[in-house]
Motif scaffolding. Structure first.
Motif, PDB file in Angstrom:
ATOM      1  N   PHE A   1      -5.500   0.206   6.566  1.00 32.13           N
ATOM      2  CA  PHE A   1      -5.050  -0.156   5.217  1.00 32.13           C
ATOM      3  C   PHE A   1      -3.515  -0.233   5.162  1.00 32.13           C
ATOM      4  O   PHE A   1      -2.945  -1.134   4.564  1.00 32.13           O
ATOM      5  CB  PHE A   1      -5.550   0.859   4.181  1.00 32.13           C
ATOM      6  CG  PHE A   1      -6.994   0.726   3.806  1.00 32.13           C
ATOM      7  CD1 PHE A   1      -7.574  -0.520   3.581  1.00 32.13           C
ATOM      8  CD2 PHE A   1      -7.802   1.858   3.633  1.00 32.13           C
ATOM      9  CE1 PHE A   1      -8.910  -0.646   3.216  1.00 32.13           C
ATOM     10  CE2 PHE A   1      -9.135   1.742   3.272  1.00 32.13           C
ATOM     11  CZ  PHE A   1      -9.691   0.497   3.070  1.00 32.13           C
TER      12      PHE A   1
ATOM     13  N   VAL B   1      -7.535   3.198  -2.142  1.00 31.92           N
ATOM     14  CA  VAL B   1      -6.226   2.668  -1.774  1.00 31.92           C
ATOM     15  C   VAL B   1      -5.434   2.418  -3.047  1.00 31.92           C
ATOM     16  O   VAL B   1      -5.943   1.826  -3.995  1.00 31.92           O
ATOM     17  CB  VAL B   1      -6.353   1.321  -1.018  1.00 31.92           C
ATOM     18  CG1 VAL B   1      -5.002   0.916  -0.435  1.00 31.92           C
ATOM     19  CG2 VAL B   1      -7.407   1.389   0.066  1.00 31.92           C
TER      20      VAL B   1
ATOM     21  N   VAL C   1       0.843  -1.195   0.000  1.00 33.15           N
ATOM     22  CA  VAL C   1       0.000   0.000   0.000  1.00 33.15           C
ATOM     23  C   VAL C   1       0.882   1.250   0.000  1.00 33.15           C
ATOM     24  O   VAL C   1       1.765   1.401   0.844  1.00 33.15           O
ATOM     25  CB  VAL C   1      -0.937  -0.005   1.224  1.00 33.15           C
ATOM     26  CG1 VAL C   1      -1.673   1.320   1.351  1.00 33.15           C
ATOM     27  CG2 VAL C   1      -1.922  -1.165   1.106  1.00 33.15           C
TER      28      VAL C   1
ATOM     29  N   ASP D   1     -13.518   5.637   0.206  1.00 28.91           N
ATOM     30  CA  ASP D   1     -12.132   5.287   0.497  1.00 28.91           C
ATOM     31  C   ASP D   1     -11.448   4.865  -0.792  1.00 28.91           C
ATOM     32  O   ASP D   1     -12.063   4.249  -1.659  1.00 28.91           O
ATOM     33  CB  ASP D   1     -12.070   4.109   1.480  1.00 28.91           C
ATOM     34  CG  ASP D   1     -12.740   4.438   2.795  1.00 28.91           C
ATOM     35  OD1 ASP D   1     -12.604   5.580   3.256  1.00 28.91           O
ATOM     36  OD2 ASP D   1     -13.408   3.555   3.350  1.00 28.91           O
TER      37      ASP D   1
ATOM     38  N   SER E   1      -9.227   8.566   2.662  1.00 28.57           N
ATOM     39  CA  SER E   1     -10.531   8.320   3.236  1.00 28.57           C
ATOM     40  C   SER E   1     -11.223   9.662   3.324  1.00 28.57           C
ATOM     41  O   SER E   1     -10.643  10.643   3.801  1.00 28.57           O
ATOM     42  CB  SER E   1     -10.402   7.680   4.618  1.00 28.57           C
ATOM     43  OG  SER E   1     -11.686   7.433   5.140  1.00 28.57           O
TER      44      SER E   1
ATOM     45  N   THR F   1      -3.452   5.975   0.832  1.00 29.59           N
ATOM     46  CA  THR F   1      -4.876   5.742   1.054  1.00 29.59           C
ATOM     47  C   THR F   1      -5.539   7.094   1.179  1.00 29.59           C
ATOM     48  O   THR F   1      -4.932   8.059   1.628  1.00 29.59           O
ATOM     49  CB  THR F   1      -5.142   4.950   2.352  1.00 29.59           C
ATOM     50  OG1 THR F   1      -4.890   5.813   3.470  1.00 29.59           O
ATOM     51  CG2 THR F   1      -4.236   3.727   2.455  1.00 29.59           C
TER      52      THR F   1
ATOM     53  N   GLY G   1      -7.290   4.707   7.250  1.00 26.35           N
ATOM     54  CA  GLY G   1      -5.977   4.715   6.600  1.00 26.35           C
ATOM     55  C   GLY G   1      -4.966   3.858   7.351  1.00 26.35           C
ATOM     56  O   GLY G   1      -4.193   3.115   6.755  1.00 26.35           O
TER      57      GLY G   1
END
Lengths: 400, 400, 400, 400
Positions: free
Chosen positions: D186, D243, D144, D241, D149, D147, D183
Motif C-alpha cells: 500500500f 488505508v 498514503v 485492512d 493490516s 495502513t 502495508g
C-alpha cells in the motif's frame, strides 16, 4: 473446450474475460457478430483465431466444440436451431426464451438432437449461493418458508433490452429470470410452482415495458418465492437474497456490501468502479472480482465438467423453460391483477401434494406456541389447547 | 404531564422505562390492571403513588392529565370511551383498532369529546426514520417510487396476541400496522391508498391467525408501499425499511445491524441481550438503547409537546384509522386473492388524480432512456424516438 | 437543575441541543461568552433569561446551580477556580486540562471546595458503550486483553484547537482523551496504567501540533489500551471501539456505520448530513440522533442524578486527571521514542501486582494449547508438556 | 505447469484444492511428506501419479517443472537448496525464512541458480487487495499516510507453529509476515522501511512465543504501516485492512463480514463453516469461496504466468527477505522496547530522502488549514499566517 461466442456485446465480453482468466484450459476460438467491425474488434481483444458475420459458419466450424449464445433474447431460438442442426453443444445466456413456448421449443430441439443444453444462470453459481445451497441441503435452516431475491439497478446496457419486442419485456424478463430461479433452487426444484401474483409498472423511463415489478410465486409446499426487480434503483446494483427457514435465516449481499469500502474525494483518477455503479466519488463499494462474485467461473466450470462427465449441469434448458413459464404467469398477473397459474405442460418434479403441518406438542393436551425469557428474567410459555384451541400462558418468575 | 397507564404487560413496561428515563418532567402517577398483583407489582417497580383494578378510577383520578392505553387490542375502544367520558387526553398503543370500523368509532369519540388523541406509532418516531423523512421532504431522493417496511421476529410476548378474537388477527395486525404507516409516511400522508394485494399463511405455529404475510399497497400516485411481516423469522428481530426514489435510496436497519457486534463463547453471564434475541452465545448484535432505537422517547416528546402547544402530533387517531382501513383490505385480499380496494369513508387527503409521468427530452426528437460509461471507457446513450417509439443507442468510443 | 453555560461555540451548542430536548427538567438559564454578540445570539437561540460577558457574573448568579464549562482548554482551570470560589457544582468538557499538572490543580480545587466535579467524557456514556460495559462486568467476554479506540476525522471546528498553546496539543489531546478513557473503562479503572508508547506526526496540515498519532497504553495486568487518533481521515467521522477478551469480542461503530444508509444523486437539497461528514451526494451514512449516539443524554442524566443522589458520577475530575497523565506520557514518548512511564502522584486504584497467568491443564502432564476440528472432519489437540515444554499434536480421524 | 508439492498439511491441502479447481491447466504431479501415510493419503485425495518420502526425489523427478514448498518454516531453506541444485523453479509459502539472514541465503541461492523464486504471499493477491492497489496507483486516495493490516484468530492448525524453534516465533512470524507485506504494498515497495516499534506478549497460551503483538513500521516518506496480530482473538478469523490517504480511505474485510450472513438454531447439520470459525450455531458469517477470498487463485495465476512470460511475479523472494528484515526488527523491538532500525544489507528501492510537506496556500499570507460548513449553515475557514504562524478563523453567517 473450444468455444464459439455468438454475440460481442456487454455480456459476451464479461463471459470472455471470465473464460480467459485464471489459466483455464477452455478457450474461445471464434466469435460471431452481425457487425463485422464488432466481430473483428472482439476477436482482436481476446486473441481469437476466427471471427465471422455468418452464424452458421461460427457454429459449424470444425474447431468449435461448444457454442455460447450471448445474443439478444429474440435470437436465442434461431441460434439453438443451428446448434441442433450441426450437433454442437450449446450453452445459452439468460433468459432462455422470451416465453415458455419459445423456451420449450429450444428445449425440444436440444433434446431431440441429443446435444448438451446448459442454461447460463450465473447467479445460481455464485460462491455464496452454492454455499447457501449446501447449508440448506444439510438442513441447517430447517424447512424453507420464504425466499426473496432482489435485483435492481439503473437499467441495462444495450438498446435492444429497452425494446419489448426483442427482449420479451422489461425488468421482469431481464432480472426476474435470475430471481425466480434463485428462489426455485432455495425452495427445491422438485417442488411445483403453482401460481404467481405480480405487480408491474413503468414508473420512470419513456418505454413501454415495465421498469419495476414485485412478484410472489407460490409453491406446492406453501413456500413463497418473492422477486423484486427494478431498472429504477439509484445507488448501483443491488443484488440481495434472503431465505427464511423454520430453523434459520440466510442473507446474501452479492454486490453493494461485500466487505470492500472506499471513500475518495475524487481528486485522483476516474476509472471504472463496478458494473452499474453510479458515482466515482464519496463512499464507493467496489467488488473485488466481479465475474467471480457473479458466479461466472463456477458456472463455466460446471458446464464444461458436465459435458466431459456426460451429466446434466446444475442449470439446464429445462430449468430455463420452467423459469419462462413462471415469468409468463407473472406478466399475465400484472395485466389481470389476479393470481395466475403457472402453466407447465412438461413437469418433471414431484406432484403437488397437500403439505402437512407438524405442530410441536408441549404436553398431552397442549401445543407449544412459544417459549421465551423476558427482560426481567421471567420465563413465559404460550400454549394452545389441542381440543378447545384456547391460548394460555404460564409465567415463571425469575430463576429462583 | 401526569400519566395513567392502562395495562401492565410487556409494552406497558417498555413505555414506563422510557418515560421514567433521562430526567423527563413527565411521570406515570397511576396504573390500572385487571389483575391486582400485576398492578401492585408495576406500581412498586416504577414507584407510582396509585394503582387500581378499576379502569374508570384510573382515568377519572384528578391527578391524571393523560391516559396511556397499553391494553390488548380488543379493549382499546372501551378505554377510549371512558377517556372521552371524563374528557381526559388519550394516547393509544398500536394498532388503534382491530378493524377500521372500530378505529373510526374511537376517532369519532375523541373528536366529539374534544380531547387529544395520539397514536403511539413508535416506529414513525425512530431517530433514523425522522431523519429520513427530513431528507425526503427536502427532495434528496426525488419522488418516492417504492417503500418496503419489514418487521419479522419469532412471535409476540403475550398470550392474547396469539388469540385472533382478542388481537384482531396475527402478524398483519400486530406488525403490519407499523409497516403500513411507515410506508404511508414515506410516500406522503396526503396520497390516497387505493388498493391492497396481500398473501398470508399460517406456516409454522398451531394457531388460526396468519404467522407470515406479504402485502403491496398501491397509492394514487403509482407508488407501492410493501410490507413484510412474520412471526416465523429466526435470528432475532428484523426491523428494516427501504425506500427507492427517482434520485436516491434509503436503507434503515433499526435492530439487528446497528454498529454493535459482540462475540461470546458463553462462559460468562447469560443476561438479556435484546428484545426477541434468540441466543446468548456466538455472534450477537445488541442494541445500545432499545427504547430509543424504537422511537419511544421522540414519540412521547412529540405527544406531550403537541398537547402543550395545542397542535396535532405527528401520528393521530386519524392515522390509526387509515392504517386499519388498509389492513382491512389486506385481510380481505388474503382471502379473496384479489386486489381489494381500501375503503375510507372519511378521507382527509388529496383526491386521487392521474399522476402524470414526465419524461426527459434528449433532443427535439428523442427522449433519453439512459446514459452510461462502459468498462472499456465508451459512452453510451440509449434514446427513444418521440414519434415512432423506436429505441436506438449511440456509442462514443473512449473520451477522445 | 439550572445550568450556566460557559462558552458559546460548537460544543456548547451541541450540549444545549441535548439539554433542551426530550422534555428534560434541567435547563440552561445563563450563558457566558467573551464576545457579547455570541452570548446574545446563543441566549436567543436557546431562549435563556440571562447572558453575560463576565465569567464571574455567570457563575455567581443566584439562579445558577451548576456550571457547564465549554471553553477552550486553556480556560478550564480559571473557570474551575471561580466555581470553587462561589461553591458552584461544575461539569467540564474534555480534556480536563492540557497537562496532568493543570488537571490535578483543578481536581484539588474542586475537592477542597467540596463541590461536585463531573468530567464530560461523553463517549463513555454512549448507549453502546454502557451496554458493552455491562457485558464486560458480567464476564461475557472473559478477561480483557486489548482494546482499541479510534477517533479520526478531517479536523476540529474551532481555530483555537489548531493552536497548540491554547489547546495543549493536537489530535492526541483533542481525540486521544476520549480513546484513553474508553480503554481505561474497558480494562478496568482500578488497573494502573504503567507506561505509554506513542508515535505522532504532522502529516498533512500546516500546523505545529500532531495531526495523527497511535499509542499503546500498558496496564498493570498486561492489557493494552490502544488509541488511534487523526485529523487527516477522509470520509467523515470514524468512531470505532474494539475489545478482545479471553472469551469474546466487542466491536462498536458509533458513527459511520450504524444501520442508516442513503444514496442521493444530489439533485435535491444540500442540508447538513452529520458532524464532520464530507459530502452531500453518493452514498451517505447519516446518524439518527447524533447527540444520543455520542452519549450526551445519558451523560447529563448521570451527572444530574449524581448531584441529587450525592454520589460520584461515572466520570469524575479524578478520571480526567488520570487521562491527562496518560496523555502527558504519550506526548513525552512521541518525542523520546521510548516507552514513557505514566506519572500519577495521586493513584487511587489497586496497586500493580504481577498478574499471574493461569494455564488450562489437559491431563496430568500436559497443558492444552488448542483443540480444533479440521475441514476434513479430523479433530486435532495441540498440547504442551508441563515439564519439557515440548509441543505435540494428536489427530483423530473423522468422528468415528 | 507440473508441480511437486513439498508437505501435506493444512496449507498444502488448501493450495491443492485451489490448484485443482476451476479447470486450470496446472496440476500437481508429486507430493513429498516425511510421513509415508500422509504422502499416500494426499496423493490419493488429489489423484497424483507420484508420492515420496525423499525430498530430493520429489524435486528431481523429470515430470516436475516447479516446486511448491508447504513445509514448516525451519525446512524452507533446505528445500530451496535442493531446488537450486536441480535447477527447478520454486514457489515458497510464507514466511520465507525465520530470519532475514535465512531469507537472504534463500534469495541468493535462487538468484545464483537462475531459477524462479516466487513468494506465496496470498493476501497480496486477494481480489479486494488487487483492486485497492489499482485505485491507489491511479491516485484515487491521494498519498498514503497510514495502513493497518490485522490478522487475528484463535491460533494456528499445526503443532510446529506453536514451537518457537521450528516456526521462528509466534503470531508475529505467522501472521505479521502477511500484514507487513500488505502495508508495504500500500505504501509503496520502493519506499524504504526505516524502523519498527513493536509490543508483544504471551497473554493466553502456555507457550513461549508471543500470542499477541502490535507493531508500527515507519517508512522513509513518513507513512506508518501498522500490524495487529493475534492468536487470542475469539469469534473466527479477523482479516481486515485499512488505508488512510490524503484524498480517501479504503476498508477491506476479507473474512468475517463479506456480505454473507446466516443464523441457525443448530438443529440441522454441523458441517465445516469456515477456516477458524468458532461456532456452528447462532449468527454465522461464512465465506463464499475461501480460497478465492484469500487470494490463492490469483496468486498461482500470477506465479505461473510470470514463469511463462519470463518476468518477476508480484511477490518475489526479495519481498520475502524484506518482510523478514522488518519482522527481525519487530522482535528486537519487543525485547528492547526501543524503535529498532530495519537492517537491509541488500536494498533495491529508492534511497530515503527527506519527504517534503506541501501546504496549500489560501492567499498570499495564509495557509488554509480547513474549510467547513457548520450545522447552522455558517461557513468557516481556518487559516495560518505564513510568517507569524498565528491561527485565525473567518466565519460567514449562512449563505445569504
Amino acid at each position: 473446450m473450444k468455444i464459439a461466442m455468438l454475440g460481442s456485446g456487454f455480456i459476451a465480453r464479461f463471459y470472455a474475460e471470465s473464460l480467459h482468466s485464471q489459466r483455464r484450459k477452455d478457450h474461445l476460438v471464434m466469435v460471431y457478430s452481425r457487425n463485422e467491425e464488432n466481430a473483428k474488434r472482439f476477436a482482436g481483444d481476446y486473441n481469437l483465431p476466427h471471427y465471422t458475420t455468418f452464424m452458421e459458419e461460427a457454429i459449424a466450424h470444425p474447431d468449435v466444440e461448444i457454442v455460447l449464445i450471448s445474443l439478444p433474447n429474440h435470437l436465442h431460438e434461431i441460434a439453438v436451431g443451428v446448434c441442433a442442426k450441426f450437433k454442437k453443444h450449446v450453452i445459452c445466456t439468460k433468459p432462455l426464451g422470451r416465453t415458455a413456448k419459445e423456451a420449450k421449443r429450444m428445449l425440444d430441439q436440444v433434446e431431440k438432437a441429443g446435444i448438451f443444453g446448459g442454461y447460463l444462470e450465473d447467479l445460481c453459481y455464485t460462491p455464496k449461493f452454492l454455499k447457501s445451497m449446501a447449508s440448506i441441503k444439510r438442513g441447517e435452516i430447517g424447512n424453507v418458508l420464504w425466499t426473496k431475491s432482489r435485483e435492481a439497478h439503473p437499467g441495462p446496457h444495450s438498446d435492444w433490452f429497452w425494446d419489448k419486442e426483442k427482449s420479451g419485456g422489461g425488468a421482469i424478463i431481464d432480472l426476474g429470470c435470475h430471481c425466480v430461479e434463485i428462489g426455485r433452487n432455495f425452495i427445491g426444484k422438485n417442488i411445483k410452482p403453482l401460481e404467481v401474483m405480480c405487480w408491474a409498472d413503468t414508473q420512470v423511463h419513456p418505454i413501454e415495458a415495465e421498469d419495476h415489478a414485485i412478484g410472489l410465486v407460490k409453491y406446492a409446499n406453501g413456500a413463497i418465492g418473492q422477486f423484486e426487480v427494478s431498472w429504477t434503483f439509484r445507488g448501483g446494483m443491488d443484488l440481495r437474497d434472503e431465505v427464511m427457514g423454520t430453523e434459520g435465516t440466510i442473507w446474501i449481499n452479492s454486490f453493494l456490501r461485500t466487505g470492500f469500502e472506499m471513500f475518495t474525494t475524487g481528486k485522483g483518477g476516474d476509472g471504472y468502479v463496478a458494473e452499474k455503479a453510479e458515482s466515482n466519488t464519496g463512499w464507493l463499494f467496489p467488488v473485488g472480482d466481479e465475474a467471480h462474485e457473479l458466479g461466472y467461473p463456477h458456472m463455466f466450470t460446471d458446464m464444461f465438467n458436465a459435458i466431459e462427465e456426460n451429466r446434466q449441469p446444475l442449470e439446464t434448458f429445462y430449468d430455463g423453460y420452467v423459469v419462462n413459464a413462471i415469468l409468463d404467469a407473472a406478466y399475465k398477473s400484472a395485466e389481470s391483477k389476479l393470481w395466475e397459474p403457472v402453466i407447465l405442460e412438461d413437469w418433471r418434479g414431484d406432484e403437488p401434494e397437500e403439505h402437512q403441518k407438524k405442530w410441536n406438542s408441549h404436553d398431552e393436551d397442549h401445543y407449544l406456541i412459544k417459549e421465551e425469557i423476558l427482560p426481567n428474567g421471567d420465563t413465559k410459555l404460550i400454549l394452545r389447547h389441542k381440543q378447545t384451541g384456547v391460548v394460555t400462558q404460564k409465567v415463571t418468575h425469575g430463576k429462583e
